[in-house]
Write a protein that holds these residues in place. Structure first.
Motif, PDB file in Angstrom:
ATOM      1  N   ILE A 200      -3.317   0.372   7.960  1.00  0.00           N
ATOM      2  CA  ILE A 200      -3.785  -0.130   6.745  1.00  0.00           C
ATOM      3  C   ILE A 200      -5.232   0.392   6.557  1.00  0.00           C
ATOM      4  O   ILE A 200      -5.810   0.832   5.529  1.00  0.00           O
ATOM      5  CB  ILE A 200      -3.929  -1.658   6.537  1.00  0.00           C
ATOM      6  CG1 ILE A 200      -2.277  -2.077   6.517  1.00  0.00           C
ATOM      7  CG2 ILE A 200      -4.527  -2.378   5.633  1.00  0.00           C
ATOM      8  CD1 ILE A 200      -2.081  -3.502   6.334  1.00  0.00           C
TER       9      ILE A 200
ATOM     10  N   ARG B 210     -17.276  -1.719   1.596  1.00  0.00           N
ATOM     11  CA  ARG B 210     -16.208  -2.053   1.074  1.00  0.00           C
ATOM     12  C   ARG B 210     -15.271  -1.882   2.239  1.00  0.00           C
ATOM     13  O   ARG B 210     -14.347  -3.039   2.541  1.00  0.00           O
ATOM     14  CB  ARG B 210     -15.491  -1.215  -0.011  1.00  0.00           C
ATOM     15  CG  ARG B 210     -16.481  -1.331  -1.074  1.00  0.00           C
ATOM     16  CD  ARG B 210     -16.173  -0.311  -2.430  1.00  0.00           C
ATOM     17  NE  ARG B 210     -14.809  -0.326  -2.629  1.00  0.00           N
ATOM     18  CZ  ARG B 210     -14.156   0.612  -3.430  1.00  0.00           C
ATOM     19  NH1 ARG B 210     -15.064   1.739  -3.800  1.00  0.00           N
ATOM     20  NH2 ARG B 210     -12.826   0.627  -3.650  1.00  0.00           N
ATOM     21  N   LEU B 211     -15.178  -0.929   3.111  1.00  0.00           N
ATOM     22  CA  LEU B 211     -14.334  -0.860   4.179  1.00  0.00           C
ATOM     23  C   LEU B 211     -14.714  -1.956   5.348  1.00  0.00           C
ATOM     24  O   LEU B 211     -13.615  -2.355   5.880  1.00  0.00           O
ATOM     25  CB  LEU B 211     -14.517   0.514   4.829  1.00  0.00           C
ATOM     26  CG  LEU B 211     -13.561   1.107   6.033  1.00  0.00           C
ATOM     27  CD1 LEU B 211     -12.196   0.841   5.699  1.00  0.00           C
ATOM     28  CD2 LEU B 211     -13.960   2.419   6.635  1.00  0.00           C
TER      29      LEU B 211
ATOM     30  N   LEU C 209       0.666  -1.367  -0.059  1.00  0.00           N
ATOM     31  CA  LEU C 209       0.200  -0.049   0.114  1.00  0.00           C
ATOM     32  C   LEU C 209       0.966   1.156   0.019  1.00  0.00           C
ATOM     33  O   LEU C 209       0.472   2.433  -0.460  1.00  0.00           O
ATOM     34  CB  LEU C 209      -0.955   0.072   1.158  1.00  0.00           C
ATOM     35  CG  LEU C 209      -1.976  -1.097   1.038  1.00  0.00           C
ATOM     36  CD1 LEU C 209      -2.684  -1.004   2.762  1.00  0.00           C
ATOM     37  CD2 LEU C 209      -3.020  -0.906   0.180  1.00  0.00           C
TER      38      LEU C 209
ATOM     39  N   LEU D 140      -6.908   2.657   3.438  1.00  0.00           N
ATOM     40  CA  LEU D 140      -8.039   2.150   2.860  1.00  0.00           C
ATOM     41  C   LEU D 140      -9.459   3.162   2.937  1.00  0.00           C
ATOM     42  O   LEU D 140      -9.734   3.379   1.827  1.00  0.00           O
ATOM     43  CB  LEU D 140      -8.450   0.919   3.583  1.00  0.00           C
ATOM     44  CG  LEU D 140      -7.566  -0.291   3.298  1.00  0.00           C
ATOM     45  CD1 LEU D 140      -8.491  -1.528   3.890  1.00  0.00           C
ATOM     46  CD2 LEU D 140      -7.771  -0.435   1.902  1.00  0.00           C
TER      47      LEU D 140
ATOM     48  N   LYS E  69      -8.423   6.008   0.272  1.00  0.00           N
ATOM     49  CA  LYS E  69      -8.248   5.400  -0.917  1.00  0.00           C
ATOM     50  C   LYS E  69      -9.795   5.190  -1.297  1.00  0.00           C
ATOM     51  O   LYS E  69     -10.273   5.715  -2.402  1.00  0.00           O
ATOM     52  CB  LYS E  69      -7.456   4.054  -1.032  1.00  0.00           C
ATOM     53  CG  LYS E  69      -6.016   4.011  -0.979  1.00  0.00           C
ATOM     54  CD  LYS E  69      -5.460   2.673  -1.469  1.00  0.00           C
ATOM     55  CE  LYS E  69      -4.135   2.856  -1.292  1.00  0.00           C
ATOM     56  NZ  LYS E  69      -3.408   3.605  -2.475  1.00  0.00           N
ATOM     57  N   LEU E  70     -10.599   5.040  -0.270  1.00  0.00           N
ATOM     58  CA  LEU E  70     -11.947   4.782  -0.429  1.00  0.00           C
ATOM     59  C   LEU E  70     -12.714   6.279  -0.995  1.00  0.00           C
ATOM     60  O   LEU E  70     -13.559   6.433  -1.644  1.00  0.00           O
ATOM     61  CB  LEU E  70     -12.779   4.201   0.359  1.00  0.00           C
ATOM     62  CG  LEU E  70     -12.663   2.837   0.716  1.00  0.00           C
ATOM     63  CD1 LEU E  70     -13.330   2.314   1.936  1.00  0.00           C
ATOM     64  CD2 LEU E  70     -13.123   2.093  -0.586  1.00  0.00           C
TER      65      LEU E  70
ATOM     66  N   SER F 154     -13.128  -5.214   4.060  1.00  0.00           N
ATOM     67  CA  SER F 154     -11.672  -5.095   4.214  1.00  0.00           C
ATOM     68  C   SER F 154     -11.375  -5.332   5.781  1.00  0.00           C
ATOM     69  O   SER F 154     -10.359  -6.112   5.874  1.00  0.00           O
ATOM     70  CB  SER F 154     -11.079  -3.909   3.415  1.00  0.00           C
ATOM     71  OG  SER F 154     -11.532  -3.573   2.274  1.00  0.00           O
ATOM     72  N   THR F 155     -11.887  -4.533   6.581  1.00  0.00           N
ATOM     73  CA  THR F 155     -11.612  -4.533   7.843  1.00  0.00           C
ATOM     74  C   THR F 155     -11.454  -6.128   8.613  1.00  0.00           C
ATOM     75  O   THR F 155     -10.761  -6.711   9.071  1.00  0.00           O
ATOM     76  CB  THR F 155     -12.238  -3.539   8.800  1.00  0.00           C
ATOM     77  OG1 THR F 155     -12.115  -2.272   8.083  1.00  0.00           O
ATOM     78  CG2 THR F 155     -11.758  -3.510  10.285  1.00  0.00           C
TER      79      THR F 155
END
Length: 415
Positions: free
Chosen positions: A303, A326-327, A231, A307, A310-311, A330-331
């Motif tokens: 991270i 999405r977050l 990342l 994220l 980036k979102l 990912s988490t």
């Protein structure tokens, strides 16, 4: 307090109380009673030629009773060693009768406030915990073995990311095997005395178990470092980087294990090395594990921060529910991969809510390998695609049928 054979399941936690005496309390009780028995028997032997009238001195496994005349009542205080588990300030009496010594009254566990038995509910609880983590490690072992086979079988799945996944899966496999080997060596019989058991086989099983647990934590750290490097900068598959990760994951635990073995051999070669809660040298293993968990948590937070940016790079203001999903996804995916759940009890006292800790760190922890294998292998779209293509090719070779998917697969480049 559970017996030593039940306390053995606490080994998997790799987290033990910071006591500083030389022995576990239950072992201390046994050894002190043995010493008092030798003293008592020596005293009895010295008085063997004295009067035979009345009740003779004897050792009842707890207290050394002196010579007494008939109809005499002898009062003896609770032995000091019982203060480990009770108040130790009571007294026990016996009557010297024509038929010999009477039973002690009140009983020792009443007079000295010591529970001489384990409630059935406690025994049942520990038995259930052992059954659950045995099932969990067994299922994880089988699923992880299949996952490693798949990732190593297909050439197109061989990349830096899957290389690290394979190493992590291997540590989960070794950890499960180590738990089974340790249980077989230490807890195959309910009559095993852990205070005197000291064989090369049992010590080797304990060392192997500790190494596998340490390696597992360090490969969780490698996963976090690798994802952070992806990342934060461009990371290409390079042998020096992979060798560095391999050295961190497999080599660093060897260093600490060797130091711990040396400290136990030269300074604390007691029992089977399976009881560490009273040992300052246990921090040689526990310290690096605690540090790795803390670093992993910081990397996890970093991270998630990346994220979020980036979102939505505009001050992290979400405009629709899909970004939240999405977050969240990912988490949740990162928690088992990084072992973030270990932070829950990492800096709490080691005996804080032991029952809950056993459920989280043993019962749930035994299924962590299964969860990681499913999320990062079987549910991985690249893995599913490659397996599907191989099945199509197998059908083509077997039945001479060429599917459109197989024809177009030549241009697919997952990595």
């Amino acid at each position: 307090m559970p017996p030593l054979r039940l306390r053995g399941i606490l080994l998997t936690l790799c987290l033990t109380p910071p006591a500083w005496s030389s022995l576990h309390p239950e072992c201390e009780l046994i050894f002190q009673l043995q010493e008092e028995e030798r003293t008592c028997l020596q005293h009895i032997a010295e008085q063997a030629n004295e009067s035979s009238e009345g009740c003779q001195p004897f050792w009842d496994a707890v207290v050394c009773w002196p010579h007494a005349a008939f109809e005499e009542t002898v009062h003896m205080g609770c032995p000091a060693v019982l203060s480990i588990f009770g108040n130790g300030t009571g007294s026990v009496s016996r009557n010297c009768t024509s038929g010999g010594w009477s039973r002690p009254f009140p009983p020792y566990h009443v007079a000295c406030s010591v529970d001489d038995d384990i409630p059935e509910t406690v025994q049942s609880y520990f038995t259930t915990v052992k059954l659950i983590y045995t099932v969990g490690y067994s299922i994880s072992l089988a699923v992880l073995s299949v996952a490693v086979f798949i990732l190593l079988l297909f050439r197109r799945l061989r990349c830096a990311r899957n290389f690290i996944h394979v190493q992590l899966f291997a540590t989960f496999i070794l950890k499960a095997l180590a738990v089974f080997i340790r249980d077989a060596a230490l807890f195959s019989s309910d009559d095993t005395n852990h205070c005197t058991l000291s064989t090369f086989a049992c010590k080797a099983s304990v060392v192997f178990c500790h190494y596998c647990v340490m390696a597992n934590f360090f490969w969780l750290l490698v996963e976090a470092l690798y994802l952070n490097s992806l990342l934060l900068s461009s990371f290409y598959q390079c042998r020096p980087c992979l060798w560095g990760f391999g050295l961190l994951g497999w080599g660093v635990p060897v260093l600490f294990i060797v130091l711990w073995i040396g400290s136990r051999v030269y300074f604390e070669d007691t029992e089977c090395w399976d009881i560490n809660e009273n040992s300052p040298y246990w921090w040689i293993i526990k310290g690096p594990i605690v540090v790795s968990i803390a670093v992993n948590f910081l990397l996890f937070v970093n991270i998630i921060r990346i994220l979020i940016q980036k979102l939505n790079p505009r001050l992290i203001q979400f405009n629709n529910s899909s970004q939240y999903r999405r977050l969240t996804k990912s988490t949740l995916l990162l928690i088992p991969l990084f072992g973030t759940h270990y932070m829950f009890f990492n800096f709490l006292p080691d005996y804080f809510n032991v029952n809950l800790r056993l459920c989280i760190e043993l019962c749930m922890g035994s299924f962590q390998g299964l969860l990681v294998a499913v999320l990062y292998c079987f549910l991985n779209q690249e893995v599913q695609k490659e397996v599907h293509l191989q099945l199509l090719r197998w059908q083509e070779r077997s039945y001479r049928v060429v599917s459109p998917a197989a024809k177009g697969s030549q241009m697919d480049t997952p990595f």
